[in-house]
Enzyme design. Structure first.
Site, mmCIF file in Angstrom:
data_model
loop_
_atom_site.group_PDB
_atom_site.id
_atom_site.type_symbol
_atom_site.label_atom_id
_atom_site.label_comp_id
_atom_site.label_asym_id
_atom_site.label_seq_id
_atom_site.Cartn_x
_atom_site.Cartn_y
_atom_site.Cartn_z
ATOM 1 N N GLU A 1 44.267 27.714 57.905
ATOM 2 C CA GLU A 1 45.110 28.274 56.860
ATOM 3 C C GLU A 1 46.191 29.173 57.448
ATOM 4 O O GLU A 1 45.982 29.829 58.477
ATOM 5 C CB GLU A 1 44.260 29.094 55.878
ATOM 6 C CG GLU A 1 43.224 28.285 55.126
ATOM 7 C CD GLU A 1 42.410 29.119 54.153
ATOM 8 O OE1 GLU A 1 41.518 28.557 53.508
ATOM 9 O OE2 GLU A 1 42.670 30.347 54.031
ATOM 10 N N ASP B 1 35.433 24.714 54.230
ATOM 11 C CA ASP B 1 34.715 25.986 54.218
ATOM 12 C C ASP B 1 34.245 26.326 52.810
ATOM 13 O O ASP B 1 33.515 27.298 52.608
ATOM 14 C CB ASP B 1 35.546 27.114 54.822
ATOM 15 C CG ASP B 1 36.878 27.338 54.119
ATOM 16 O OD1 ASP B 1 37.160 26.645 53.116
ATOM 17 O OD2 ASP B 1 37.652 28.197 54.583
ATOM 18 N N SER B 2 34.618 25.494 51.833
ATOM 19 C CA SER B 2 34.041 25.586 50.490
ATOM 20 C C SER B 2 32.530 25.400 50.528
ATOM 21 O O SER B 2 31.840 25.726 49.548
ATOM 22 C CB SER B 2 34.676 24.536 49.572
ATOM 23 O OG SER B 2 34.704 23.264 50.201
ATOM 24 N N GLU C 1 48.013 24.328 48.061
ATOM 25 C CA GLU C 1 47.037 24.695 47.037
ATOM 26 C C GLU C 1 47.617 25.698 46.055
ATOM 27 O O GLU C 1 48.142 26.743 46.445
ATOM 28 C CB GLU C 1 45.771 25.279 47.681
ATOM 29 C CG GLU C 1 44.719 25.658 46.659
ATOM 30 C CD GLU C 1 43.369 25.991 47.254
ATOM 31 O OE1 GLU C 1 42.447 26.327 46.478
ATOM 32 O OE2 GLU C 1 43.229 25.912 48.496
ATOM 33 N N LYS D 1 41.293 21.825 60.264
ATOM 34 C CA LYS D 1 42.221 22.414 59.305
ATOM 35 C C LYS D 1 42.174 23.925 59.442
ATOM 36 O O LYS D 1 41.099 24.502 59.621
ATOM 37 C CB LYS D 1 41.870 22.016 57.871
ATOM 38 C CG LYS D 1 42.856 22.571 56.821
ATOM 39 C CD LYS D 1 42.592 22.021 55.449
ATOM 40 C CE LYS D 1 41.407 22.665 54.777
ATOM 41 N NZ LYS D 1 41.638 24.118 54.482
ATOM 42 N N ASP E 1 37.064 22.180 58.602
ATOM 43 C CA ASP E 1 37.716 23.464 58.361
ATOM 44 C C ASP E 1 37.330 24.458 59.452
ATOM 45 O O ASP E 1 36.133 24.580 59.781
ATOM 46 C CB ASP E 1 37.268 24.032 57.010
ATOM 47 C CG ASP E 1 38.397 24.110 56.004
ATOM 48 O OD1 ASP E 1 39.567 24.113 56.407
ATOM 49 O OD2 ASP E 1 38.093 24.168 54.797
#
Length: 283
Positions: free
Chosen positions: A135, A64-65, A201, A133, A103
């Site tokens: 979070e 998602d960066s 992270e 992925k 993501d």
């Protein structure tokens, strides 16, 4: 050392190994058992995915960066499933060996396990992703369990979770003090829920080492020291395109300066009339 045991030529080596099939989550687990470290890199288009895949990178993350490095936002929050689906599909098409992880963006899975499954299904069915992925720790355990039960491999993400940056009060190191015990508990719970790997992270290196030795699944570090099983970087960071990279980034090239040089040379040739030359012109 014989060719049968050289890491770069061994068919069992994860990084740069056999290219006859896609890397799987079982390959990642086997690498952990062998004590083999491996790299993960972000990718957002077919051309760079092809380069990284040919270099032997075993896992490509459509992060998602992309919100920042592709779409120009100042955080990961605005990017949507609709934004990331075509990027993921491009990376899948551009690669032939790497495991492609997509993501799940902010707002696409937090609501409920059903929402998570619907979002993940789109990435798997429409874009061809091999895993997703997400979070968070214990609060997303129901989502992880539902996805894994439905056949979706899940990579977890702990520590600095950029989608929660507003709650955290900024991009800060996570897991110090009592928060370290909570992160450890989250990691073990995620493993029990079926996650096949966990990104750590911006956490203290000693905590990342303890988590790594406590889990049977691989850990992937980004700003988490050298003891994790793998390392990940955004490719624009490691190639020198990011103006102000984080402390944990090592620049391996200066593509920003090279792009500037090349485009200025092209522009000068156009202005002077040197381009196109006869060899670039059809008769």
């Amino acid at each position: 050392m014989s060719s049968s045991t050289t890491p770069s030529t061994s068919s069992t080596t994860l990084y740069g190994g056999a290219s006859g099939r896609r890397v799987t989550v079982r390959d990642l687990a086997a690498a952990k058992e062998r004590g083999e470290r491996w790299p993960m890199v972000t990718a957002y288009d077919a051309m760079t995915a092809k380069v990284f895949d040919a270099a032997g990178i075993p896992v490509l993350l459509v992060g998602d960066s992309a919100a920042m490095v592709v779409y120009g936002y100042d955080s990961t929050l605005p990017v949507t499933v609709g934004d990331l689906l075509p990027l993921t599909a491009a990376v899948v098409r551009g690669s032939s060996r790497a495991l492609v992880v997509a993501d799940l963006p902010f707002g696409s899975y937090q609501g409920s396990p059903q929402q998570a499954l619907e979002s993940a299904a789109r990435f798997m069915k429409e874009a061809g992703a091999h895993a997703v992925k997400l979070e968070g720790g214990r609060r997303v355990l129901p989502q992880v369990e539902t996805l894994v039960s439905a056949g979706v491999p899940v990579m977890a993400h702990l520590g600095l979770t950029p989608q929660s940056v507003n709650v955290m009060g900024g991009y800060r190191v996570q897991g110090r003090g009592q928060a370290g015990a909570e992160l450890m508990a989250d990691a073990k719970d995620l493993e029990r829920a079926g996650a096949f790997a966990v990104v750590l992270e911006c956490v203290p290196a000693d905590l990342a080492q303890r988590v790594t030795t406590s889990l049977a699944i691989p850990t992937i570090g980004i700003g988490a020291g050298a003891a994790t099983d793998a390392q990940v970087l955004v490719w624009q960071d490691l190639m020198g395109l990011t103006p102000r990279p984080a402390k944990f980034v090592k620049r391996y090239a200066d593509l920003g300066a090279e792009l500037d040089r090349a485009v200025r040379a092209f522009a000068d040739d156009v202005v002077s009339g040197a381009f196109p030359a006869p060899e670039h012109t059809y008769g």
